[in-house]
Design a protein around this motif. Structure first.
Motif, PDB file in Angstrom:
ATOM      1  N   SER A 244       0.829  -1.198   0.000  1.00  0.00           N
ATOM      2  CA  SER A 244       0.000   0.000   0.000  1.00  0.00           C
ATOM      3  C   SER A 244       0.867   1.254   0.000  1.00  0.00           C
ATOM      4  CB  SER A 244      -0.912  -0.005   1.226  1.00  0.00           C
ATOM      5  OG  SER A 244      -1.679   1.180   1.302  1.00  0.00           O
ATOM      6  N   ALA A 245       1.955   1.239   0.791  1.00  0.00           N
ATOM      7  CA  ALA A 245       2.841   2.396   0.860  1.00  0.00           C
ATOM      8  C   ALA A 245       3.548   2.632  -0.468  1.00  0.00           C
ATOM      9  CB  ALA A 245       3.866   2.203   1.973  1.00  0.00           C
ATOM     10  N   ALA A 246       4.026   1.575  -1.104  1.00  0.00           N
ATOM     11  CA  ALA A 246       4.711   1.721  -2.391  1.00  0.00           C
ATOM     12  C   ALA A 246       3.775   2.325  -3.432  1.00  0.00           C
ATOM     13  CB  ALA A 246       5.239   0.364  -2.860  1.00  0.00           C
ATOM     14  N   ALA A 247       2.534   1.823  -3.473  1.00  0.00           N
ATOM     15  CA  ALA A 247       1.561   2.364  -4.423  1.00  0.00           C
ATOM     16  C   ALA A 247       1.196   3.802  -4.076  1.00  0.00           C
ATOM     17  CB  ALA A 247       0.310   1.489  -4.435  1.00  0.00           C
ATOM     18  N   ALA A 248       1.007   4.091  -2.777  1.00  0.00           N
ATOM     19  CA  ALA A 248       0.587   5.425  -2.356  1.00  0.00           C
ATOM     20  C   ALA A 248       1.643   6.479  -2.672  1.00  0.00           C
ATOM     21  CB  ALA A 248       0.283   5.420  -0.854  1.00  0.00           C
ATOM     22  N   VAL A 249       2.922   6.156  -2.420  1.00  0.00           N
ATOM     23  CA  VAL A 249       3.995   7.109  -2.720  1.00  0.00           C
ATOM     24  C   VAL A 249       4.025   7.405  -4.216  1.00  0.00           C
ATOM     25  CG1 VAL A 249       6.493   7.453  -2.739  1.00  0.00           C
ATOM     26  CG2 VAL A 249       5.384   6.485  -0.720  1.00  0.00           C
ATOM     27  N   SER A 250       3.912   6.358  -5.018  1.00  0.00           N
ATOM     28  CA  SER A 250       3.944   6.546  -6.471  1.00  0.00           C
ATOM     29  C   SER A 250       2.752   7.369  -6.952  1.00  0.00           C
ATOM     30  CB  SER A 250       3.971   5.180  -7.162  1.00  0.00           C
ATOM     31  OG  SER A 250       4.035   5.317  -8.562  1.00  0.00           O
ATOM     32  N   LEU A 251       1.569   7.079  -6.435  1.00  0.00           N
ATOM     33  CA  LEU A 251       0.367   7.801  -6.861  1.00  0.00           C
ATOM     34  C   LEU A 251       0.382   9.247  -6.380  1.00  0.00           C
ATOM     35  CD1 LEU A 251      -2.319   5.048  -6.109  1.00  0.00           C
ATOM     36  CD2 LEU A 251      -1.682   5.890  -8.374  1.00  0.00           C
ATOM     37  N   ALA A 252       0.765   9.448  -5.140  1.00  0.00           N
ATOM     38  CA  ALA A 252       0.702  10.796  -4.558  1.00  0.00           C
ATOM     39  C   ALA A 252       1.744  11.736  -5.140  1.00  0.00           C
ATOM     40  CB  ALA A 252       0.864  10.714  -3.039  1.00  0.00           C
ATOM     41  N   HIS A 253       2.882  11.198  -5.536  1.00  0.00           N
ATOM     42  CA  HIS A 253       3.968  12.045  -6.014  1.00  0.00           C
ATOM     43  C   HIS A 253       4.258  11.881  -7.508  1.00  0.00           C
ATOM     44  CE1 HIS A 253       4.922  13.538  -2.050  1.00  0.00           C
ATOM     45  NE2 HIS A 253       4.940  12.308  -1.566  1.00  0.00           N
ATOM     46  N   GLY A 254       3.371  11.170  -8.221  1.00  0.00           N
ATOM     47  CA  GLY A 254       3.565  10.997  -9.660  1.00  0.00           C
ATOM     48  C   GLY A 254       4.824  10.213  -9.979  1.00  0.00           C
ATOM     49  N   GLY A 255       5.165   9.245  -9.196  1.00  0.00           N
ATOM     50  CA  GLY A 255       6.396   8.469  -9.296  1.00  0.00           C
ATOM     51  C   GLY A 255       7.122   8.595  -7.982  1.00  0.00           C
ATOM     52  N   PRO A 256       8.122   7.801  -7.744  1.00  0.00           N
ATOM     53  CA  PRO A 256       8.752   6.778  -8.573  1.00  0.00           C
ATOM     54  C   PRO A 256       7.880   5.530  -8.706  1.00  0.00           C
ATOM     55  CG  PRO A 256       9.635   6.710  -6.371  1.00  0.00           C
ATOM     56  CD  PRO A 256       8.704   7.881  -6.404  1.00  0.00           C
ATOM     57  N   GLN A 257       8.326   4.599  -9.539  1.00  0.00           N
ATOM     58  CA  GLN A 257       7.596   3.363  -9.712  1.00  0.00           C
ATOM     59  C   GLN A 257       7.647   2.555  -8.414  1.00  0.00           C
ATOM     60  OE1 GLN A 257       5.696   2.363 -12.399  1.00  0.00           O
ATOM     61  NE2 GLN A 257       6.074   4.515 -12.940  1.00  0.00           N
ATOM     62  N   PRO A 258       6.547   1.889  -8.058  1.00  0.00           N
ATOM     63  CA  PRO A 258       6.520   1.120  -6.809  1.00  0.00           C
ATOM     64  C   PRO A 258       7.652   0.099  -6.679  1.00  0.00           C
ATOM     65  CG  PRO A 258       4.299   1.371  -7.668  1.00  0.00           C
ATOM     66  CD  PRO A 258       5.220   1.910  -8.725  1.00  0.00           C
ATOM     67  N   ALA A 259       8.048  -0.522  -7.796  1.00  0.00           N
ATOM     68  CA  ALA A 259       9.106  -1.533  -7.738  1.00  0.00           C
ATOM     69  C   ALA A 259      10.455  -0.934  -7.360  1.00  0.00           C
ATOM     70  CB  ALA A 259       9.222  -2.261  -9.076  1.00  0.00           C
ATOM     71  N   GLY A 260      10.605   0.389  -7.510  1.00  0.00           N
ATOM     72  CA  GLY A 260      11.857   1.040  -7.174  1.00  0.00           C
ATOM     73  C   GLY A 260      11.913   1.550  -5.748  1.00  0.00           C
ATOM     74  N   LEU A 261      10.936   1.162  -4.916  1.00  0.00           N
ATOM     75  CA  LEU A 261      10.883   1.621  -3.526  1.00  0.00           C
ATOM     76  C   LEU A 261      11.194   0.467  -2.580  1.00  0.00           C
ATOM     77  CD1 LEU A 261       7.638   3.727  -3.894  1.00  0.00           C
ATOM     78  CD2 LEU A 261       9.850   4.657  -3.183  1.00  0.00           C
ATOM     79  N   VAL A 262      12.039   0.733  -1.599  1.00  0.00           N
ATOM     80  CA  VAL A 262      12.366  -0.272  -0.593  1.00  0.00           C
ATOM     81  C   VAL A 262      12.118   0.318   0.791  1.00  0.00           C
ATOM     82  CG1 VAL A 262      14.084  -1.421  -2.031  1.00  0.00           C
ATOM     83  CG2 VAL A 262      14.788   0.433  -0.503  1.00  0.00           C
ATOM     84  N   VAL A 263      11.968  -0.550   1.773  1.00  0.00           N
ATOM     85  CA  VAL A 263      11.723  -0.116   3.145  1.00  0.00           C
ATOM     86  C   VAL A 263      13.043   0.251   3.816  1.00  0.00           C
ATOM     87  CG1 VAL A 263      10.842  -0.807   5.401  1.00  0.00           C
ATOM     88  CG2 VAL A 263       9.656  -1.532   3.331  1.00  0.00           C
ATOM     89  N   LEU A 264      13.105   1.467   4.353  1.00  0.00           N
ATOM     90  CA  LEU A 264      14.283   1.923   5.091  1.00  0.00           C
ATOM     91  C   LEU A 264      14.046   1.910   6.601  1.00  0.00           C
ATOM     92  CD1 LEU A 264      15.342   4.997   2.900  1.00  0.00           C
ATOM     93  CD2 LEU A 264      16.236   2.652   2.815  1.00  0.00           C
ATOM     94  N   ALA A 265      12.798   1.954   7.023  1.00  0.00           N
ATOM     95  CA  ALA A 265      12.468   1.900   8.445  1.00  0.00           C
ATOM     96  C   ALA A 265      11.032   1.416   8.595  1.00  0.00           C
ATOM     97  CB  ALA A 265      12.635   3.267   9.105  1.00  0.00           C
TER      98      ALA A 265
END
Length: 332
Positions: free
Chosen positions: A254-275
């Motif tokens: 949900s977070a990967a999709a939300a960040v991508s949708l809310a900010h017009g990118g980056p792609q969800p597959a390019g997001l990793v958990v840092l904390a």
């Protein structure tokens, strides 16, 4: 004394049914066995695991390693009998070195240095364990974290489940919280269809655990929990509720999709958990609808990476069953 990576411990010591899902290979006590103190745990993560899809070690597998480390030490060194139930209460993990998590040319060798503190009754029976420590991957410090587990007898577990089930069934109806979303819909009798893998940062459709996230307003994404009780990792053995690792994975997707949708990118597959900071306060029943809601903050810098803080609420039977805060980092 060096730790061995030659073979895994017995599956009973980490509460797994499949031998392939056991990551811990050895444990040792730095002090007197049977007492609170510092312990070392060795674990190996396979490169070909179903959940391992990207170029960095999957965060779900890392959290599972931490859980297995705490449970195995509890049984092998603290004298907690087999057959008791362990329930995740809270978790707080931070990535110290993202580069240390990159998948290499061989299975990753992890060493967990953990301090275990047992909560006991007046009679000495353990009712919970709190752990904290560091995770090294192939000798490099990768993670720092802490958390706690509740420990229950079968009778206590049965009583707690019956109480939780009665509350959830009586409260079943339109999902709500103190400030309901205007877009919230009454629960459907049909299970939600899973999202397309790429929209939630996944490649394998078997690993998708939420429906298609929909942006509500500028910074809020909503979806429903998609449960597949046949998943060999998330449901390694039969369960009567949604496990914590399923809820953590739902928050990540949900977070990967939300960040991508809310900010017009980056792609969800390019997001990793840092904390990751999570608290689990109520059972999520498998046959009742569960909403996954993620609020997204502004993009910031975290070292050399672009990062974004998110807060995911798992809404079930009229209350927040779990809350999971993730910091997502852009790696690609």
């Amino acid at each position: 004394m060096s730790l061995s990576y030659a073979a895994t411990v017995a599956r009973e010591y980490v509460h797994r049914r499949a031998v392939a899902e056991v990551f811990v290979t050895d444990t040792s006590a730095a002090g007197e066995p049977g007492t609170d103190g510092t312990y070392r745990v060795a674990a190996q993560l396979p490169r070909g695991h179903l959940m391992q899809e990207g170029p960095v070690l999957d965060y779900s597998l890392l959290v599972e390693t931490v859980r297995q480390a705490a449970v195995s030490v509890s049984h092998r060194h603290l004298g907690i009998p087999l057959g008791l139930a362990f329930l995740f209460r809270d978790l707080d993990v931070e990535v110290d070195d993202p580069d240390a998590l990159r998948v290499g040319a061989r299975p990753a060798h992890l060493e967990v240095g953990t301090t275990i503190e047992a909560q006991r009754t007046v009679g000495g029976r353990v009712t919970g364990v709190r752990f904290s420590g560091r995770v090294f991957v192939d000798g490099r410090l990768a993670l720092t974290g802490q958390g706690s587990l509740m420990v229950m007898t079968p009778a206590e577990w049965k009583s707690l489940r019956e109480l939780g089930r009665r509350h959830s069934v009586s409260a079943a109806g339109p999902l709500s919280q103190s400030a309901p979303s205007p877009s919230a819909q009454p629960p459907s009798t049909q299970p939600p269809s899973p999202a397309r893998p790429r929209t939630v940062g996944r490649r394998d459709p078997r690993n998708v655990v939420v429906s298609r996230p929909v942006l509500v307003g500028r910074r809020r994404a909503e979806s429903l929990l998609h449960v597949d009780t046949g998943h060999p990792y998330l449901f390694d053995h039969p369960l009567d509720h949604a496990p914590g690792n399923l809820l953590l994975e739902a928050a990540r997707q949900s977070a990967a999709a939300a960040v991508s949708l809310a900010h017009g990118g980056p792609q969800p597959a390019g997001l990793v958990v840092l904390a990751c900071t999570g608290s689990f306060d109520a059972f999520v029943e498998l046959d009742l609808p569960t909403q996954v809601v993620t609020e997204v903050a502004e993009l910031t810098k975290r070292g050399a990476l672009t990062a974004c803080s998110t807060r995911t609420s798992i809404l079930h039977a009229g209350r927040v069953a779990a809350q999971i805060d993730l910091t997502m980092g852009v790696t690609a």
